[in-house]
Write a protein that holds these residues in place. Structure first.
Motif, mmCIF file in Angstrom:
data_model
loop_
_atom_site.group_PDB
_atom_site.id
_atom_site.type_symbol
_atom_site.label_atom_id
_atom_site.label_comp_id
_atom_site.label_asym_id
_atom_site.label_seq_id
_atom_site.Cartn_x
_atom_site.Cartn_y
_atom_site.Cartn_z
ATOM 1 N N GLY A 128 0.822 -1.206 0.000
ATOM 2 C CA GLY A 128 0.000 0.000 0.000
ATOM 3 C C GLY A 128 0.851 1.247 0.000
ATOM 4 N N TYR A 196 -4.188 12.214 -0.430
ATOM 5 C CA TYR A 196 -3.214 11.676 0.511
ATOM 6 C C TYR A 196 -1.835 12.302 0.288
ATOM 7 N N ARG A 223 8.083 9.765 -4.288
ATOM 8 C CA ARG A 223 8.874 8.624 -3.789
ATOM 9 C C ARG A 223 10.358 8.830 -4.077
ATOM 10 N N GLY A 237 12.544 -0.549 1.544
ATOM 11 C CA GLY A 237 11.391 0.308 1.847
ATOM 12 C C GLY A 237 11.226 0.443 3.348
ATOM 13 N N LYS A 241 6.501 -1.608 10.487
ATOM 14 C CA LYS A 241 5.112 -1.194 10.239
ATOM 15 C C LYS A 241 4.829 0.054 11.074
HETATM 16 N N1 EPU Z 1 7.814 11.269 9.336
HETATM 17 C C1 EPU Z 1 8.747 11.908 10.089
HETATM 18 N N2 EPU Z 1 10.062 11.612 9.903
HETATM 19 C C2 EPU Z 1 10.466 10.705 8.995
HETATM 20 C C3 EPU Z 1 9.505 10.041 8.218
HETATM 21 C C4 EPU Z 1 8.173 10.331 8.408
HETATM 22 O O1 EPU Z 1 8.423 12.737 10.910
HETATM 23 O O2 EPU Z 1 11.688 10.509 8.889
HETATM 24 C C5 EPU Z 1 6.388 11.610 9.525
HETATM 25 C C6 EPU Z 1 5.975 12.804 8.680
HETATM 26 O O3 EPU Z 1 5.101 13.598 9.424
HETATM 27 C C7 EPU Z 1 5.215 12.182 7.543
HETATM 28 C C8 EPU Z 1 4.595 10.955 8.206
HETATM 29 O O4 EPU Z 1 5.577 10.547 9.147
HETATM 30 O O5 EPU Z 1 4.227 13.034 7.042
HETATM 31 C C9 EPU Z 1 4.284 9.837 7.251
HETATM 32 O O6 EPU Z 1 5.426 9.575 6.454
HETATM 33 P P1 EPU Z 1 5.270 9.008 4.943
HETATM 34 O O7 EPU Z 1 4.244 9.761 4.206
HETATM 35 O O8 EPU Z 1 6.633 8.915 4.359
HETATM 36 O O9 EPU Z 1 4.646 7.595 5.143
HETATM 37 P P2 EPU Z 1 5.008 6.414 6.151
HETATM 38 O O10 EPU Z 1 3.838 6.216 7.049
HETATM 39 O O11 EPU Z 1 6.336 6.593 6.763
HETATM 40 C C10 EPU Z 1 3.841 4.593 4.666
HETATM 41 C C11 EPU Z 1 4.185 3.263 4.079
HETATM 42 C C12 EPU Z 1 5.065 3.455 2.841
HETATM 43 C C13 EPU Z 1 4.307 4.283 1.839
HETATM 44 C C14 EPU Z 1 3.966 5.631 2.489
HETATM 45 C C15 EPU Z 1 3.136 6.525 1.596
HETATM 46 C C16 EPU Z 1 4.230 1.735 5.967
HETATM 47 C C17 EPU Z 1 5.058 0.903 6.871
HETATM 48 N N3 EPU Z 1 4.891 2.457 5.066
HETATM 49 O O12 EPU Z 1 5.069 5.168 5.129
HETATM 50 O O13 EPU Z 1 5.275 2.174 2.290
HETATM 51 O O14 EPU Z 1 5.075 4.502 0.663
HETATM 52 O O15 EPU Z 1 3.203 5.405 3.695
HETATM 53 O O16 EPU Z 1 1.837 6.060 1.566
HETATM 54 O O17 EPU Z 1 2.995 1.714 6.065
HETATM 55 C C18 EPU Z 1 6.786 0.326 2.359
HETATM 56 O O18 EPU Z 1 5.889 -0.329 2.913
HETATM 57 O O19 EPU Z 1 7.900 -0.196 2.091
HETATM 58 C C19 EPU Z 1 6.563 1.723 2.039
HETATM 59 C C20 EPU Z 1 7.532 2.510 1.562
#
Ligand code: EPU
Length: 337
Positions: A128, A196, A223, A237, A241
């Motif tokens: 996702g 999103y 990305r 990636g 989780k």
């Molecule tokens: N954030 C931080 N610091 C960081 C990284 C993130 O503060 O170093 C905070 C930011 O506020 C950011 C929020 O976390 O807005 C969410 O970060 P991001 O949008 O990068 O998404 P994520 O929750 O870290 C998830 C998925 C990703 C997917 C992205 C976009 C999981 C484990 N990961 O990451 O999936 O690309 O959302 O939808 O659910 C993967 O599974 O390998 C993967 C890359």
């Protein structure tokens, strides 16, 4: 069947870890599966099924048989003027399959552009990104039952899809080899998901209308800006989780850390693990060639010669640190072997 011995897996896992398989075979045809099951090498060894190797941390040589699933083929069946079924064999690269669908103006998978890995492993953890999971468009998959030696079909109701979860990670772990996956996609009046993350802002920056192809372009840009390209820096990636906590837990954390990043989820709140890891001081951390990415703290990286065991040790230190700072448990998303 031709098995190779002491096969270096470095090119077959996106962390770029140079561990060896005692035996290795590249399976090009699904019809070879029954024969493989009858072989002595298969029967006398532990077996690791390998797709794109994008969700795998190898911490040692694998003492058994590694089977690389390389079945190829993509096709589209038109159902009516609104919908079509797009199919791909397990060994097709996920991103190339998404591009194949977009070229034929089939909508649904565009937000999942550039996710590393192969089609066959995508359902296992219900990949996702940007507000979409494959369960939202999943139609059917074909799998070989290793226990019974028969082919089976799974529809959406059979897979128990959840956040980075399916029956193939739970109850049926290790039982089935997925050979083909099908998705139901739109041919017109596409449902566009731009709310999103930064998709809307990126479309505006590029001066592009929201079409499925342009959303894919925006997602690719986002990305590429944030996530390391495995061809340049080994990674898999998101390593962990995003943890889901109860509302009471969320309230406690929000009181102590008002800038906490979290989203309402089915059973409470999903915390941004990247935020937790950054807040605990790990973003950009590097020891030897093992590190925490400097633009996305949820991604652990191999800068070159790190051992899988070093990356694993780092991941455990991070888990302990997050637990002692926030009393929150982080669970690895990646398969650690
Ligand atoms: N954030 C931080 N610091 C960081 C990284 C993130 O503060 O170093 C905070 C930011 O506020 C950011 C929020 O976390 O807005 C969410 O970060 P991001 O949008 O990068 O998404 P994520 O929750 O870290 C998830 C998925 C990703 C997917 C992205 C976009 C999981 C484990 N990961 O990451 O999936 O690309 O959302 O939808 O659910 C993967 O599974 O390998 C993967 C890359």
């Amino acid at each position: 069947m031709h098995f190779q011995e002491h096969y270096n897996l470095k090119e077959l896992n996106t962390f770029g870890l140079a561990e060896e398989a005692r035996f290795f075979i590249n399976l090009e045809e699904e019809s070879q599966l029954p024969e493989l099951l009858k072989s002595e090498v298969y029967q006398n060894n532990p077996v690791l099924w390998l797709g794109g190797g994008s969700n795998l941390l190898l911490t040692r040589d694998f003492p058994g048989l590694v089977v690389k699933l390389n079945f190829k083929g993509k096709s589209v069946d038109i159902i009516n003027d609104k919908e079509a079924i797009a199919s791909a064999k397990a060994g097709e690269n996920w991103h190339q399959f998404v591009q194949f669908c977009l070229k034929q103006n089939l909508g649904g998978l565009e937000n999942l552009s550039l996710i590393p890995g192969n089609v066959g492993t995508a359902p296992i953890q219900n990949i996702g990104a940007y507000g979409v999971e494959i369960k939202d468009h999943f139609y059917r998959l074909r799998a070989f039952d290793l226990q019974e030696g028969i082919w089976c079909d799974f529809g959406p109701g059979d897979c128990d899809f959840g956040y980075r979860w399916s029956i193939f990670k739970g109850e049926h772990k290790g039982r089935y080899v997925i050979s083909e996956v099908q998705f139901k996609l739109s041919r017109k009046d596409h449902f566009l998901r731009t709310s999103y993350g930064a998709i809307q802002a990126e479309l505006e920056r590029l001066g592009l209308q929201p079409t499925i192809q342009n959303i894919a372009e925006a997602v690719i840009n986002i990305r590429e800006a944030k996530l390391p390209n495995p061809a340049e820096i080994g990674n898999s990636g998101s390593f962990f989780k995003n943890p889901v906590v109860s509302e009471a837990e969320y309230d406690r954390l929000k009181m102590e850390f008002p800038d906490l990043v979290a989203y309402p989820a089915e059973q409470g709140y999903k915390l941004a693990a990247g935020w937790l890891i950054e807040k605990a001081g790990w973003k950009g951390f590097r020891r030897g060639d093992a590190g925490v990415h400097n633009k996305q703290a949820l991604v652990l990286v191999n800068y070159g010669e790190a051992k899988g065991s070093e990356i694993k040790a780092l991941s455990e230190e991070i888990q302990e640190s997050i637990y002692s700072t926030f009393a929150v448990s982080l669970e690895a998303e990646v398969n650690i072997i």
